[in-house]
Motif scaffolding. Structure first.
Motif, PDB file in Angstrom:
ATOM      1  N   PHE A  62      -2.796  -3.164  -9.878  1.00 36.47           N
ATOM      2  CA  PHE A  62      -2.752  -1.993  -9.005  1.00 36.47           C
ATOM      3  C   PHE A  62      -4.182  -1.599  -8.673  1.00 36.47           C
ATOM      4  N   SER A  63      -4.335  -0.776  -7.644  1.00 35.54           N
ATOM      5  CA  SER A  63      -5.665  -0.312  -7.249  1.00 35.54           C
ATOM      6  C   SER A  63      -5.556   1.098  -6.700  1.00 35.54           C
ATOM      7  N   TYR A  64      -6.711   1.742  -6.615  1.00 42.16           N
ATOM      8  CA  TYR A  64      -6.810   3.074  -6.037  1.00 42.16           C
ATOM      9  C   TYR A  64      -8.049   3.117  -5.159  1.00 42.16           C
ATOM     10  N   ILE A 124      -5.420   6.082  -1.264  1.00 42.70           N
ATOM     11  CA  ILE A 124      -4.443   5.005  -1.096  1.00 42.70           C
ATOM     12  C   ILE A 124      -4.266   4.278  -2.430  1.00 42.70           C
ATOM     13  N   PHE A 125      -3.022   4.163  -2.875  1.00 44.22           N
ATOM     14  CA  PHE A 125      -2.679   3.368  -4.046  1.00 44.22           C
ATOM     15  C   PHE A 125      -2.061   2.051  -3.570  1.00 44.22           C
ATOM     16  N   SER A 126      -2.212   1.011  -4.361  1.00 44.34           N
ATOM     17  CA  SER A 126      -1.582  -0.263  -4.015  1.00 44.34           C
ATOM     18  C   SER A 126      -1.094  -0.938  -5.286  1.00 44.34           C
ATOM     19  N   LEU A 131       0.840  -1.198   0.000  1.00 45.53           N
ATOM     20  CA  LEU A 131       0.000   0.000   0.000  1.00 45.53           C
ATOM     21  C   LEU A 131       0.875   1.247   0.000  1.00 45.53           C
ATOM     22  N   TRP A 132       0.491   2.206  -0.846  1.00 41.81           N
ATOM     23  CA  TRP A 132       1.163   3.502  -0.927  1.00 41.81           C
ATOM     24  C   TRP A 132       0.152   4.547  -0.467  1.00 41.81           C
ATOM     25  N   ARG A 133       0.344   5.051   0.742  1.00 44.30           N
ATOM     26  CA  ARG A 133      -0.644   5.934   1.351  1.00 44.30           C
ATOM     27  C   ARG A 133      -0.318   7.402   1.054  1.00 44.30           C
TER      28      ARG A 133
END
Length: 416
Positions: free
Chosen positions: A235-237, A215-217, A207-209
């Protein structure tokens, strides 16, 4: 789940309900998701299909136990042979069985399956049953076990005779604040013209907060099998209560044709975390202000009670002297005794009122703490509130065992 190579048997996720019905019990708010998958490979070999699905999760209390109901509609179109429709209804428990190893939950699905041949326009229906279990261990690991299509339903069409494969899966996952890692092992019986197969898969998500933009992952997964192997990237948002996923499926055996998956998820009842913390801070400030006012009021009442007690002591002393001076007067002696009993009773009432006041104030303070806890306040804030309550009421005659036990529980959970 495609981004993790379907290694989600032990992962708490809305997309895991079709692989293990027991994991959906962890969902505590209404959720819905729409999903699309285009792929040229399945765990049993080459394929060419499009899959569309829509699912719902609704947490409810059932016979005094918390659980989650789930529903899935799935339509799959195989390019050359047939179409498939699935209506799935399931239920999963939430914290059903507590053991020294962790919490165990169970779940099941009932599926109405329909297969239709594109060549003969013939169709057939069948019922399928799934069952699963998950152990959420105190160590932080999840262990999942599921059995899909237990009754191995068959479909006899004019130009095609087939069975839904019986699938047995075992998985383990580990979720931390910023990453998820999972691994699965699956066994399938023969289906769709392919023999039975075994697959091992694993996945990783990070997770990239960003505290302003959501939050991106990123996800990656690897699926290894005797008939088919593939690699997945995704990837997700996520922003507030909505989330979108994309996955790319890359076969590693035979023809390499990339597949694609897309999911959109809505969580009803979720709130902005920053707003929630801002609200909690405001509540904490108001609580401290109310607490200071209550302490000042208690101090004033305590001073008033001390003055009254001093006056009562002086009254008792005066009455005692009067009794000694007028011992020969029976009427006066009786009156003095009556006055003395009245004064003592008044003193007891005042002491009881003081104790009741402190008990009431303690109950009010502890109730405020419970509201903070229910609101999701951080553990340090909760510990600080409990320590202030214990310090304030210790030795006052009030039973503070609730606060003491709660503090011990917080300390124990924090160590774990």
């Amino acid at each position: 789940s495609q981004g993790l190579a379907n290694s989600v048997t032990a992962l708490d996720d809305i997309d895991s309900m079709v692989i293990n019905p027991a994991v959906m019990g962890s969902v505590r708010k209404f959720q819905t998701g729409a999903h699309f998958l285009s792929s040229f490979r399945t765990p049993q070999g080459d394929a060419d299909f499009r899959n569309y699905s829509l699912n719902f999760l609704h947490p409810r209390m059932f016979y005094g136990k918390f659980g989650t109901f789930g529903a899935v509609f799935r339509y799959q179109d195989s390019a050359l042979s047939q179409t498939e429709k699935t209506f799935q209804f399931g239920y999963s428990t939430w914290q059903f069985l507590r053991t020294s190893k962790g919490v165990v939950d169970f779940g099941f699905n009932l599926k109405i399956l329909q297969a239709a041949s594109k060549k003969s326009n013939d169709s057939a229906m069948g019922l399928g049953f799934d069952a699963g279990a998950v152990l959420r261990a105190v160590s932080g690991y999840n262990f999942g076990l599921s059995f899909l299509n237990i009754n191995n339903p068959s479909f006899n069409l004019v130009d095609l005779k087939d069975k839904a494969p019986f699938v047995m899966r075992f998985g383990v996952s580990r979720s931390k604040q910023d990453y998820v890692i999972s691994a699965d092992f699956a066994s399938r019986t023969s289906s769709g013209g392919s023999d039975g197969s075994y697959t091992a898969s694993s996945g990783f998500e990070y997770l990239w907060r960003t505290y302003r933009w959501g939050i991106f992952s990123t996800r990656a997964g690897l699926n290894l099998g005797g008939d088919s192997s593939s690699f997945a990237l995704g990837f997700s948002y996520k922003h507030l209560a909505s989330e979108i996923y994309y996955a790319m499926l890359i076969p590693l055996t035979r023809s390499v044709v990339v597949g694609h998956g897309l999911s959109v998820i809505l969580r009803f009842g979720d709130r902005d975390t920053e707003s929630e913390y801002e609200k909690l801070i405001k509540q904490e400030v108001k609580y401290r202000k109310d607490l200071l006012e209550a302490l000042e009021e208690s101090s004033r009442r305590e001073m008033s009670m001390k003055n009254e007690l001093k006056e009562l002591k002086e009254d008792v002393g005066g009455l005692t002297r009067k009794i000694k001076e007028e011992t020969r007067k029976n009427i006066e002696i009786t009156k003095v005794k009556r006055d003395l009993e009245t004064a003592m009773e008044r003193q007891k009432i005042e002491e009881r009122e003081r104790l009741l006041q402190k008990k009431f104030q303690f109950g009010r303070d502890f109730e405020s703490y419970l509201r903070l806890k229910a609101g999701g306040a951080p553990v340090p804030v909760l510990k600080g509130v409990l320590q202030r309550i214990i310090t304030q009421y210790q030795g006052s005659g009030v039973d503070i065992s609730q606060a003491t036990l709660e503090l011990q529980k917080l300390i124990t959970e924090n160590r774990e």
